[in-house]
Enzyme design. Structure first.
Site, PDB file in Angstrom:
ATOM      1  N   SER A 127       0.817  -1.220   0.000  1.00  0.00           N
ATOM      2  CA  SER A 127       0.000   0.000   0.000  1.00  0.00           C
ATOM      3  C   SER A 127       0.847   1.264   0.000  1.00  0.00           C
ATOM      4  CB  SER A 127      -0.933   0.014   1.218  1.00  0.00           C
ATOM      5  OG  SER A 127      -1.839  -1.060   1.184  1.00  0.00           O
ATOM      6  N   GLY A 316      -4.124  -2.221  -1.035  1.00  0.00           N
ATOM      7  CA  GLY A 316      -3.263  -1.902  -2.167  1.00  0.00           C
ATOM      8  C   GLY A 316      -3.034  -0.407  -2.276  1.00  0.00           C
ATOM      9  N   CYS A 345      -9.332  -1.829   3.079  1.00  0.00           N
ATOM     10  CA  CYS A 345      -8.496  -0.757   2.554  1.00  0.00           C
ATOM     11  C   CYS A 345      -8.860  -0.448   1.094  1.00  0.00           C
ATOM     12  CB  CYS A 345      -7.029  -1.108   2.735  1.00  0.00           C
ATOM     13  SG  CYS A 345      -5.927   0.325   2.621  1.00  0.00           S
ATOM     14  N   LEU A 346      -7.956  -0.671   0.142  1.00  0.00           N
ATOM     15  CA  LEU A 346      -8.308  -0.450  -1.256  1.00  0.00           C
ATOM     16  C   LEU A 346      -9.486  -1.329  -1.651  1.00  0.00           C
ATOM     17  CD1 LEU A 346      -7.777   0.827  -4.027  1.00  0.00           C
ATOM     18  CD2 LEU A 346      -6.085  -0.963  -4.452  1.00  0.00           C
ATOM     19  N   ASN A 387      -3.495   2.479   6.642  1.00  0.00           N
ATOM     20  CA  ASN A 387      -2.592   3.094   5.667  1.00  0.00           C
ATOM     21  C   ASN A 387      -3.382   3.409   4.410  1.00  0.00           C
ATOM     22  OD1 ASN A 387      -0.568   3.932   3.947  1.00  0.00           O
ATOM     23  ND2 ASN A 387       0.026   1.849   3.411  1.00  0.00           N
ATOM     24  N   GLY A 389      -4.716   6.964   1.726  1.00  0.00           N
ATOM     25  CA  GLY A 389      -4.802   8.382   1.434  1.00  0.00           C
ATOM     26  C   GLY A 389      -6.085   8.750   0.727  1.00  0.00           C
ATOM     27  N   PHE A 390      -6.914   7.734   0.404  1.00  0.00           N
ATOM     28  CA  PHE A 390      -8.212   7.954  -0.220  1.00  0.00           C
ATOM     29  C   PHE A 390      -9.290   7.405   0.709  1.00  0.00           C
ATOM     30  CE2 PHE A 390      -5.176   8.048  -3.623  1.00  0.00           C
ATOM     31  CZ  PHE A 390      -5.681   8.953  -4.550  1.00  0.00           C
ATOM     32  N   HIS A 429      -6.982  -2.020   8.653  1.00  0.00           N
ATOM     33  CA  HIS A 429      -6.347  -3.328   8.463  1.00  0.00           C
ATOM     34  C   HIS A 429      -6.612  -4.224   9.674  1.00  0.00           C
ATOM     35  CE1 HIS A 429      -3.425  -2.743   4.969  1.00  0.00           C
ATOM     36  NE2 HIS A 429      -4.101  -1.612   5.048  1.00  0.00           N
ATOM     37  N   GLU A 431      -5.836  -7.256  10.087  1.00  0.00           N
ATOM     38  CA  GLU A 431      -4.710  -8.153  10.406  1.00  0.00           C
ATOM     39  C   GLU A 431      -3.684  -7.455  11.278  1.00  0.00           C
ATOM     40  OE1 GLU A 431      -2.486  -5.613   7.822  1.00  0.00           O
ATOM     41  OE2 GLU A 431      -4.561  -6.252   7.844  1.00  0.00           O
TER      42      GLU A 431
END
Length: 462
Positions: A127, A316, A345-346, A387, A389-390, A429, A431
């Protein structure tokens, strides 16, 4: 006419962004570099009051100023004790001491991570592709590195920015010093930097483009570095999942030293690798999944051919809108096939798009292992590792998608669930490598959905 006047003539940042077909992050970078890229001139020349000489005058003035600066300081000598530099696109030059692999300049988005542990996991998290990571914790590298803590075979981040010089490893688990590990991965780091100052800059002004230089010959041309930083287009509109995804493979390794019993009735899961961390795949196995990993570009037909009981969408890098051009159509077909879906996340952002929502660039990204998130239904607060940024735009979500989690830092979206499909996702995340393990239950929830499906199918057959 300067850049601010040009934006004003166009009707403001939103109007000029729409006119040029870019996002607000791109307009911010225009302000930062004090110029509009030439490819957008035709669109701006349609605005009454903006002429070609306005755009060229702005560019000429910028180039003239840079030339004058070069004439007054041709050599750009390093201060005593410095052999590396971090140059921001706003003109800030930070001198420091380089370590790891030499580089003439790695350019990307400068970000900061607040985690106190797990620097090796952070730097190998796919990521972080396209980013230079500033660590707010001062003692980075003090436990060395080892073969077990990588989240991917290669270091994804472009470089590391730290405050203190790297010390000798002080851990029985260390196989190699941090600086040597960086050299092996072809990446550079820089120490002696005021990382608190960088954090304040990013907090107050948003993401910054930067370039990290640690040249072997010791010659650092800050003007050239600044020019390269200002020419970098930024992460908005950039698809990086294709660069970090890996080929199809079967994953069998579970979480290390897990005390959870091994399940006999395991569930077939396809994990879409948009930049998956290894520990995410381990968590799926430990939760009770037989995992086949497919690359980011796999089609719906390739996914469904494996007859999965569930599909997992991984984390990602890059802009989810760019990755979504090929990922979202595949996810929609999986949803249409009534297969349960879980994303993080992504993967969370891509699921939101597949369900009808949109994403946007955050003013301040979330990175670190201490991010508080609230479960909307239970009121429970989880401390999470993040983690990104979008983010998902909650206002864009259709009526059949509900918000399940929100950030207690800025109120941005952290989780969604479909009310008509077995599909849910979170921005953080679960995990948590590195980080707290508050959220492992989400993997178990995913398996429970597949268990319920299997039980219903058996009962219907009986």
């Amino acid at each position: 006419m300067d850049i601010d006047r040009i934006i004003e003539k166009a009707g403001g940042a939103d109007e000029i962004a729409a006119l040029a077909g870019v996002g607000l992050e791109a307009v911010r970078k225009w302000r930062q570099s004090r110029m509009v890229p030439t490819k957008h001139w035709p669109a701006l020349l349609r605005v009454p009051g903006i002429a070609l000489q306005d755009l060229t005058a702005d560019l000429t003035t910028t180039e003239t100023q840079q030339e004058q600066e070069r004439e007054t300081d041709v050599s750009n000598p390093c201060p005593p004790g410095a052999n590396a530099a971090l140059v921001l696109a706003d003109g800030t030059v930070l001198w420091g001491r380089g370590f790891g692999a030499h580089t003439e300049g790695a350019v990307g988005e400068l970000c900061f991570s607040t985690g106190m542990t797990g620097y090796q996991e952070t730097l190998t998290d796919p990521s972080f592709a396209g980013q230079i990571v500033t660590f707010t914790f001062p003692h980075i590298g003090n436990v060395g590195t080892n073969a077990d803590d990588n989240e991917a075979p290669k270091m994804a981040a472009l470089g590391a920015v730290v405050k203190e010089d790297i010390t000798a490893p002080a851990s029985w688990r260390s196989h190699e010093p941090f600086a040597a590990w960086l050299r092996d991965h072809g990446r550079a780091g820089i120490s002696g930097i005021d990382t608190r100052a960088i954090t304040r800059t990013l907090r107050d002004n948003g993401p910054q483009t930067a370039i990290l230089a640690f040249p072997e010959n010791g010659r650092i041309d800050t003007d050239s570095l600044l020019n390269r930083a200002r020419q970098w287009p930024g992460l908005e509109g950039m698809d990086l999942a294709k660069e970090v995804t890996r080929p199809k493979r079967v994953w069998t390794e579970g979480v290390w030293h897990s005390t959870k019993p091994v399940r006999e009735n395991r569930r077939r899961v396809v994990a879409m690798d948009y930049g998956a961390k290894d520990n995410i795949l381990r968590c799926l196995v430990t939760a009770g999944c037989d995992v086949t990993v497919l690359p980011a570009t796999a089609t719906a037909e390739e996914i469904l051919e494996l007859r999965p009981e569930g599909v997992f969408l991984s984390n990602g890098p890059g802009d989810p809108a760019a990755t979504g051009t090929y990922a979202v159509p595949a996810i929609r077909k999986v949803l249409d096939a009534n297969v349960p879906v879980f994303g993080i996340c992504l993967g969370h952002q891509l699921l939101a798009q597949a369900l009808g929502g949109k994403t946007y660039k955050l003013e301040r990204g979330h990175r670190g292992a201490n991010q508080p998130v609230k479960d909307v239904e239970t009121g429970r607060v989880e401390i999470t590792s993040q983690n990104h940024g979008f983010a998902v735009d909650e206002k864009s979500l259709p009526a059949d998608v509900k918000v399940t989690h929100v950030s207690l830092f800025d109120g941005s979206n952290e989780g969604i669930a479909s009310t008509t499909k077995d599909a849910f996702s979170v921005q953080y995340h679960p995990e948590a490598s590195p980080g707290p393990s508050d959220s492992f239950y989400l993997f178990e929830r995913f398996v429970a959905v597949m268990d319920r499906r299997a039980a219903n199918s058996t009962n219907a057959g009986a």
